[in-house]
Write an enzyme that holds these catalytic residues in place. Structure first.
Site, PDB file in Angstrom:
ATOM      1  N   GLY A 223       0.834  -1.206   0.000  1.00 56.48           N
ATOM      2  CA  GLY A 223       0.000   0.000   0.000  1.00 56.48           C
ATOM      3  C   GLY A 223       0.857   1.240   0.000  1.00 56.48           C
ATOM      4  O   GLY A 223       2.039   1.179  -0.343  1.00 56.48           O
ATOM      5  N   ASN A 224       0.282   2.356   0.363  1.00 53.39           N
ATOM      6  CA  ASN A 224       1.055   3.600   0.440  1.00 53.39           C
ATOM      7  C   ASN A 224       0.462   4.474   1.551  1.00 53.39           C
ATOM      8  O   ASN A 224      -0.524   4.110   2.183  1.00 53.39           O
ATOM      9  CB  ASN A 224       1.064   4.318  -0.916  1.00 53.39           C
TER      10      ASN A 224
END
Ligand code: CTP
Length: 418
Positions: A223-224
């Site tokens: 993810g980020n």
């Protein structure tokens, strides 16, 4: 009228509703104590707020409490000396009448057009839109007469209902539908009524926001750091301008805005499905999501154990589809598309390349790693580029204020396209 703001994150200038007049009607229910906060929030946004209490409301909260936060005397009596035409002038001068809490009794009287006290008389005499926020015991709310009365009010043009919410009710009555809506949501509903409207009113706006999560196994993902705040701010700013808004968002750290249809997704593939399902009749689309460019080629359905992985873990990644590029290619003639570009260097040049490559009408460039901008921050500093438009650097401001500026640019483009 200036653009809508709210207690949630005031738009600069700090009193955007200066010049508006709001009648806040307060009925006799326990939620009336929350109306003091509501009166304060509406006043802080710059509106002149005249509070009208029903006789029953005075059992719960004193007129003086409202005078303390609005700076204006609260009104109760239809037959007060000197108040002969008060019910007419209040109604005529108001830009919005907001009744919170609206009890079953008020809703019944308003639905049948009765004018039996100052508040119902103002309601009947008014030409302004009415925002009704019901609050009552869940059994009273479920009563067929209450439902019919509420439905009758909602059918009337210029009436807007907010809530009630479902949750803990008064006096140990358990949980159910009947709680007064969150006061921030009521402020936003008033903001939509007072808002600038313009080219976005009634238009279909789609916003993508948040990160995507690409599963490695049942518990881990790639993810980020996107918080989803920008997507939420854009969706809210569009709704306050009268648009019908769909927010397709990955897991966000902030609650969804009131009034907006939210499609919650995790992966880029699901985000793409949700966007493409809506895009063809969308008038304006804003792609603010931080989409993972790659996903693990395979994801285990259970949890991968360390003993299976060993001392090193090499993960094969496959490219995700470019959601924005695919969506823009399907948008109807006359629509407007806006991309975002998060850059660490050569910001304007790279954003310009993305504008052309993905076919956007505008792109909002922001710098990663700058204090007070980009991921997770509450503020942002952006430069907007567009086809046939000079690059415009916006000052650092709250994400909501930046969103308002972006929506105003979108509105101008939509208007220019007729
Ligand atoms: N975008 C998208 N789908 C993707 C990647 C990006 O919809 N798979 C959208 C973003 O929401 C944004 C724009 O495309 O509006 C640009 O995203 P950005 O991450 O800045 O650029 P990328 O296209 O991913 O290029 P790069 O990673 O090389 O900067």
């Amino acid at each position: 009228m200036s653009s809508g703001g709210s207690a949630r994150g005031a738009r600069e200038p700090s009193a955007p509703w200066a010049g508006s007049r709001i009648v806040l009607g307060v009925c006799g229910g326990i939620a009336a104590y929350k109306s003091v906060q509501l009166a304060r929030d509406l006043t802080l946004l710059g509106a002149a707020v005249d509070v009208v209490l029903t006789g029953a409301a005075r059992n719960f909260v004193a007129p003086l409490s409202f005078e303390g936060v609005t700076g204006r005397g609260a009104l109760v009596d239809l037959f007060a000396v000197g108040g002969a035409a008060l019910h007419i002038s209040l109604g005529r001068e108001a830009d919005c009448i907001c009744v919170a809490p609206a009890t079953a009794d008020y809703i019944a009287r308003a639905a049948s057009g009765r004018a039996s006290d100052l508040l119902t008389t103002v309601t009947v005499a008014a030409g302004a839109p009415v925002v009704v926020a019901p609050a009552m015991n869940d059994r009273m709310f479920a009563h067929p007469r209450t439902r019919a009365n509420l439905a009758a009010l909602e059918r009337r043009s210029g009436y807007h209902r907010v809530g009630p919410d479902t949750g803990l009710l008064a006096a140990g009555e358990g949980s159910g539908p009947g709680r007064l809506a969150d006061t921030d949501d009521i402020v936003d509903a008033v903001g939509r009524v007072l808002g600038p409207g313009g080219a976005l009113a009634g238009k279909k706006v789609l916003v993508t926001g948040g990160p995507t999560r690409e599963p490695l196994d049942a518990v881990r993902y790639l993810g980020n750091r996107s918080s989803g705040k920008t997507g939420v701010a854009l969706a809210r700013a569009a709704w306050l301008r009268g648009a019908e808004v769909t927010l397709v968002t990955g897991p966000a750290a902030v609650p969804a805005p009131y009034g907006v249809e939210v499609v919650a997704v995790e992966t880029a593939a699901r985000m793409r499905d949700a966007v493409l399902a809506e895009i063809e009749d969308t008038d304006a689309a804003i792609f603010a999501a931080a989409v993972a460019d790659y996903r693990p080629r395979t994801a285990k359905s259970g949890k991968l154990r360390r003993s299976e992985i060993g001392e090193e873990w090499t993960v094969a990644l496959a490219a995700n589809p470019d959601i924005a590029a695919d969506a823009v290619a399907r948008m109807k003639a006359g629509s407007v598309s806006v991309g975002f570009a998060l850059e660490t260097s050569d910001m304007v040049a790279r954003a310009g390349e993305k504008l052309a490559a993905k076919g956007f009408d505008m792109i909002v460039a922001n710098r990663a790693g700058e204090a007070g901008a980009g991921f997770e921050a509450d503020t942002n500093r952006v430069t907007v580029l567009g086809r046939g438009m000079k690059a415009r650097e916006l000052p650092r401001a709250s994400k909501f204020a930046v969103a308002c500026d972006i929506l105003d640019l979108v509105g101008s483009r939509l208007a220019a396209r007729g």
